[in-house]
Motif scaffolding. Structure first.
Motif, PDB file in Angstrom:
ATOM      1  N   VAL A 171       0.781  -1.229  -0.069  1.00  0.00           N
ATOM      2  CA  VAL A 171      -0.004   0.041  -0.042  1.00  0.00           C
ATOM      3  C   VAL A 171       1.006   1.412  -0.050  1.00  0.00           C
TER       4      VAL A 171
ATOM      5  N   ARG B 204      -9.567  -3.618  -5.257  1.00  0.00           N
ATOM      6  CA  ARG B 204     -10.088  -2.178  -4.911  1.00  0.00           C
ATOM      7  C   ARG B 204      -9.695  -1.414  -5.724  1.00  0.00           C
TER       8      ARG B 204
ATOM      9  N   GLU C 294      -8.294   2.561  -6.576  1.00  0.00           N
ATOM     10  CA  GLU C 294      -7.058   3.160  -5.854  1.00  0.00           C
ATOM     11  C   GLU C 294      -7.812   4.644  -5.223  1.00  0.00           C
TER      12      GLU C 294
ATOM     13  N   GLU D 116      -8.209   6.924  -1.788  1.00  0.00           N
ATOM     14  CA  GLU D 116      -7.674   7.311  -0.498  1.00  0.00           C
ATOM     15  C   GLU D 116      -8.285   8.565   0.080  1.00  0.00           C
ATOM     16  N   ARG D 117      -8.929   8.275   1.395  1.00  0.00           N
ATOM     17  CA  ARG D 117      -9.464   9.404   2.242  1.00  0.00           C
ATOM     18  C   ARG D 117      -8.809  10.303   2.832  1.00  0.00           C
TER      19      ARG D 117
END
Lengths: 242, 304
Positions: free
Chosen positions: B183, B298, B300, B302-303
């Motif tokens: 990741v 998933r 790509e 990002e929060r």
């Protein structure tokens, strides 16, 4: 302020760094003494983040040296520096996606072989941030921004830091959470952790810090005790928005 | 045989084939995870694993016999040897290229594949090698379906390896670190994790799984060939993409799904077994069109 007689925990001497051909830092000198909170201020693109990344070796210094506890750490791997207890909490929090809150914390203690020590540290982190305890089995990247910041700091504490490099811990948080985060920073410092803080909110940072540096275009433009910087009209105008 | 029996029989074949695909796909997906490389040499490690397993078995069969026990020992030694080979390949060929453009390292992987294939070609003169073992043809009958003990052992062995891998990645610090490096490698370094070491462990495990599949497939199908890794490499890649590249459960699922689809696909009127490769790559294209992230992948995001 501690006296000048105590040797600095962290010392940058003539450090330059950049990305490819672009130089972002031009020979900066900086010192942080044990138990201090030192803040690094400056506009966007002034080189604050690059300075922290150079200290933690995510970016290679092209010149100069970085000393941690008297030891030259320039040229060490980032993981080696982290193992010395100089822990960088990067901008944007970097929660490990797909790993649970608990797993994120466990990885903070990657280098700790003794499971009892890991457990003890996790208890401390959960004591500081009860919400992480409640959410320990959720995917860390699905937490709210404020919770992610707590996780990022909690994960850093799992590493058993002697000194923290905090990059914009309040970024993107609601005003109340910003204050909460600053209180946590203060508390960690009172518990004995030395802190180098990069913060967009200069007013807040100067209230917290003992000493401050102002970066501009990759050079240190000004430095002094936080109280003096707060009183300086030019800084107030340039960075405090008045 | 009734249609149902034929289907059951093909399901079983698909399960066996799918187990091989899954084991090879796992290495593909794990290596992609940590260094974002499609390791085109991975199928060739399956081939090397088959040959090393065969050599070991030939050397020890007079002592331990050529049955499953002997094959098990041969498989373990082959896994160990190919695991180290994988680590050496990463160190010599891929590690220096990690900061180079992605295309360079991809071409390097093709070169490694050619080196492995041609070494095997030179050593075997391009001939098929018979993988002699003392596996019987015994089995049990379930309704109209005959299941050989070999098939059962093989599927069980693959399952045990996959369960062990799943335990490793979820319950050990190195396993968690492997997922974490996939990741965000820089963040892992900041946590004190030696990313280079984690990459090494990943190559070891991925290569060892390919070797396990190679040894078992050699014993099961009874022959080895220097080019045998090529097609299974492509199939394993397909399986990894179907499952969602980078996802470990995805590779297991993708491998099984592909094996089952191939076996059942041969039963569709008009699609004989000679069409089975066309069938699997058509499935790949369909997955890429309708679910580009794969079954368990998933996107790509990002929060902040």
């Amino acid at each position: 302020m501690s006296s000048d007689a105590t040797p600095p925990v962290l010392k940058l001497h003539g450090v330059s760094a950049g990305y490819g051909r672009i130089r972002a830092l031009h020979g900066i000198d900086l010192e942080v003494r044990r138990g201090q909170i030192v803040t690094l201020l400056g506009a966007n693109g002034a080189g604050k983040t690059t300075a922290l990344k150079t200290i933690s070796a995510l970016v290679r210094a092209s010149a100069g040296s970085v000393l941690f506890e008297g030891r030259d750490i320039t040229g060490l791997r980032a993981s080696e520096i982290a193992r010395l207890g100089l822990v960088h909490v990067p901008e944007g929090r970097h929660i490990l996606r797909g790993l649970s809150v608990r797993e994120n914390l466990e990885l903070g203690a990657f280098t700790v072989r003794d499971p009892a020590v890991r457990q003890e540290r996790m208890r401390e982190v959960f004591g500081l941030f009860p919400v992480l305890d409640h959410r320990q089995h959720q995917d860390g990247s699905l937490l709210s921004g404020g919770e992610q910041q707590m996780l990022a700091i909690g994960r850093a504490l799992m590493q058993g830091p002697k000194m923290l490099l905090l990059d914009e811990p309040s970024m993107g948080l609601a005003p109340k959470l910003v204050l909460d985060t600053m209180r946590i920073v203060k508390r960690l410092n009172q518990a004995g952790t030395t802190i180098l803080l990069v913060e967009q909110n200069a007013r807040l940072a100067l209230r917290l810090a003992d000493y401050g540096y102002v970066l501009e275009s990759g050079e240190i433009r000004m430095q002094g005790p936080a109280a003096a910087l707060r009183a300086d009209r030019s800084i107030v105008q340039a960075y405090l928005g008045e | 045989m009734s249609l149902l029996d034929i289907l059951a029989h093909q399901l079983l074949n698909g399960l066996v084939l799918g187990s091989f695909y899954a084991l090879v796909a796992l290495g593909y997906t794990m290596i992609f995870g940590v260094i974002k490389l499609l390791n085109f040499a991975h199928g060739d490690l399956y081939m090397v694993g088959g040959f090393i397993g065969f050599i070991v078995l030939s050397a020890i069969s007079s002592v331990v016999g050529g049955g499953w026990f002997g094959i098990f020992i041969a498989m373990l030694l082959s896994m160990l040897a190919v695991g180290f080979l994988g680590v050496v390949i990463e160190r010599i060929a891929y590690h220096p290229m990690l900061s180079a453009p992605r295309l360079s390292i991809l071409i390097t992987a093709l070169a490694v594949s050619l080196v492995l294939q041609n070494t095997a070609l030179a050593l075997t003169n391009g001939q098929y090698t018979a993988f002699r073992s003392d596996l019987g043809f015994g089995g049990i009958t379930l309704g109209g379906l005959f299941i050989t003990y070999n098939q059962m052992v093989l599927v069980a062995a693959a399952a045990v390896l996959m369960i062990a891998l799943e335990f490793f990645v979820t319950h050990t610090q190195y396993g968690r670190a492997m997922r974490a490096v996939a990741v965000d490698a820089d963040m892992c370094e900041l946590l004190g994790i030696n990313v280079a070491a984690v990459i090494g462990v990943t190559f070891f495990i991925g290569s060892a799984l390919a070797a396990a599949a190679g040894t078992m497939a050699g014993a099961y199908y009874g022959s080895l060939w220097y080019f045998m890794g090529f097609l299974i490499g492509l199939k394993a890649f397909t399986a990894a993409v179907i499952g969602g590249i980078g996802s470990i459960p995805g590779a297991m699922l993708g491998g099984l799904v592909l094996g089952l689809l191939e076996a059942l696909g041969t039963q569709i009127p008009g699609i004989g077994s000679e069409w089975k490769d066309v069938f699997s790559f058509a499935v790949l294209i369909l997955v890429l069109v309708f679910k580009p992230t794969g079954l368990l992948g998933r996107s790509e995001q990002e929060r902040m």
